[in-house]
Design a protein around this motif. Structure first.
Motif, mmCIF file in Angstrom:
data_model
loop_
_atom_site.group_PDB
_atom_site.id
_atom_site.type_symbol
_atom_site.label_atom_id
_atom_site.label_comp_id
_atom_site.label_asym_id
_atom_site.label_seq_id
_atom_site.Cartn_x
_atom_site.Cartn_y
_atom_site.Cartn_z
ATOM 1 N N UNK A 86 0.825 -1.205 0.000
ATOM 2 C CA UNK A 86 0.000 0.000 0.000
ATOM 3 C C UNK A 86 0.860 1.255 0.000
ATOM 4 N N UNK A 87 0.439 2.232 -0.808
ATOM 5 C CA UNK A 87 1.115 3.526 -0.875
ATOM 6 C C UNK A 87 0.052 4.597 -1.116
ATOM 7 N N UNK A 88 0.424 5.847 -0.896
ATOM 8 C CA UNK A 88 -0.547 6.911 -1.171
ATOM 9 C C UNK A 88 0.096 8.250 -1.471
ATOM 10 N N UNK A 108 5.184 18.043 -5.527
ATOM 11 C CA UNK A 108 6.521 17.680 -5.042
ATOM 12 C C UNK A 108 6.419 16.251 -4.525
ATOM 13 N N UNK A 109 7.543 15.591 -4.361
ATOM 14 C CA UNK A 109 7.477 14.248 -3.770
ATOM 15 C C UNK A 109 7.895 14.322 -2.313
ATOM 16 N N UNK A 160 4.281 10.120 -3.625
ATOM 17 C CA UNK A 160 5.151 9.129 -3.018
ATOM 18 C C UNK A 160 5.850 8.321 -4.121
ATOM 19 N N UNK A 161 6.886 7.607 -3.742
ATOM 20 C CA UNK A 161 7.544 6.679 -4.655
ATOM 21 C C UNK A 161 8.402 7.276 -5.742
ATOM 22 N N UNK A 167 6.319 6.058 -8.860
ATOM 23 C CA UNK A 167 5.036 5.353 -8.825
ATOM 24 C C UNK A 167 3.856 6.278 -8.522
ATOM 25 N N UNK A 168 4.041 7.216 -7.611
ATOM 26 C CA UNK A 168 2.950 8.112 -7.255
ATOM 27 C C UNK A 168 2.530 9.001 -8.405
ATOM 28 N N UNK A 169 3.504 9.582 -9.094
ATOM 29 C CA UNK A 169 3.204 10.438 -10.237
ATOM 30 C C UNK A 169 2.574 9.644 -11.370
#
Length: 307
Positions: A86-88, A108-109, A160-161, A167-169
């Motif tokens: 899980x990520x967000x 931004x990350x 994130x990521x 991965x988030x983008x």
């Protein structure tokens, strides 16, 4: 009477400018940056307890600012899986007034690197990379909320990521209609002075659209300057979270000050708040706010990246 009217006009103008400057406060920048890069965040690596703390902090900031939720989300978390884990992302929006279906993104990350297993200092605090950019996104959200003049919808997103493959983008971009995204201001490592010194930053892919030209036009009369990316061999335009939407034609650019040839603390344990120039960083955030005004108001629309 005429002279009194002129003096009153000038006073009101200066007062308005002073009020706008107060909206991006140095003490707030210091507070947010210090929290995001604190040891308790343990480097903010994806899937770690530290990044959960960072996400909760950003969510709380968005709640205090009173941002709206993104699309059909029930909170500020855009959740997804990365290889079964899980990520967000964290997303908040300011709905536009007259052009609500046109989006301007500030991003931004907020992830960084895993901790070392041993040593006196084991934590990669990631103060510049990219707590500085995430701090800017939060500060800009507060600024534009208080200003309350955005004709276009503004999306504030902390990805994130980024450090492990963007991965988030990627997930976020797949949920967006690129034809509705007018511009993306991705902010990456703005905590140190650029090669030109204070009051300056560069824009990756400057030559690919007129995005940078518009920003510089809006800064006329100030001491701040945006420059073309001085590190073309690094291919920075394709190495940050702007790349996914840029590939679809969106004028999506990264704003940075990082001296990629000599940045002493890049991806090192020494990337801590004490190494940053937070006064200059505050001025950079103010410059981003001012330079983006005509895009947010709908007056300017940057040209698209050629696919």
């Amino acid at each position: 009477m005429k002279n009194k009217s002129i003096l009153l006009f000038l006073f009101l103008g200066l007062f308005a400018q002073a009020q706008q400057k107060l909206m991006i406060d140095n003490q707030e920048v210091v507070r947010i940056e210090t929290e995001l890069a604190s040891d308790k965040m343990e480097g903010r690596a994806i899937f770690s307890p530290g990044i959960d703390l960072a996400s909760a902090f950003i969510e709380d900031e968005f709640k205090k600012i009173d941002l709206s939720y993104f699309k059909d989300l029930k909170n500020f978390r855009q959740e997804f899986d990365v290889k079964g884990k899980a990520a967000n992302n964290v997303i908040g929006i300011l709905p536009g007034k007259s052009k609500a279906d046109e989006y301007v993104i500030f991003s931004a990350h907020y992830d960084h690197l895993e901790m070392e297993k041993e040593g006196v200092d084991k934590i990669y605090n990631g103060a510049n990379d990219d707590a500085s950019g995430t701090t800017a996104v939060i500060a800009l959200a507060k600024y534009f909320k208080e200003l309350n003049q955005n004709e276009r919808t503004i999306i504030f997103v902390a990805f994130t990521g980024e450090e492990v493959g963007g991965f988030g983008a990627k997930f976020f971009s797949e949920k967006m209609d690129p034809n509705k995204v007018i511009a993306m201001f991705n902010i990456e490592m703005i905590g140190t002075e650029s090669k030109w010194g204070k009051n300056s930053a560069y824009i990756t892919g400057f030559e690919k659209t007129d995005f940078g030209t518009i920003l510089q036009k809006n800064l006329k009369g100030t001491d701040f300057n945006f420059y073309q990316d001085p590190y073309p061999k690094e291919q920075l335009f394709y190495r940050s979270d702007n790349a996914r939407l840029a590939a679809q034609g969106v004028p999506a650019h990264t704003i940075s000050t990082s001296k990629m040839d000599v940045e002493a603390n890049y991806h090192k344990l020494s990337d801590e708040v004490s190494t940053l120039d937070l006064d200059n960083m505050t001025e950079i955030i103010k410059a981003i706010a001012i330079s983006s005004q005509s895009i947010i108001s709908g007056e300017d629309t940057p040209s698209r990246v050629k696919k």
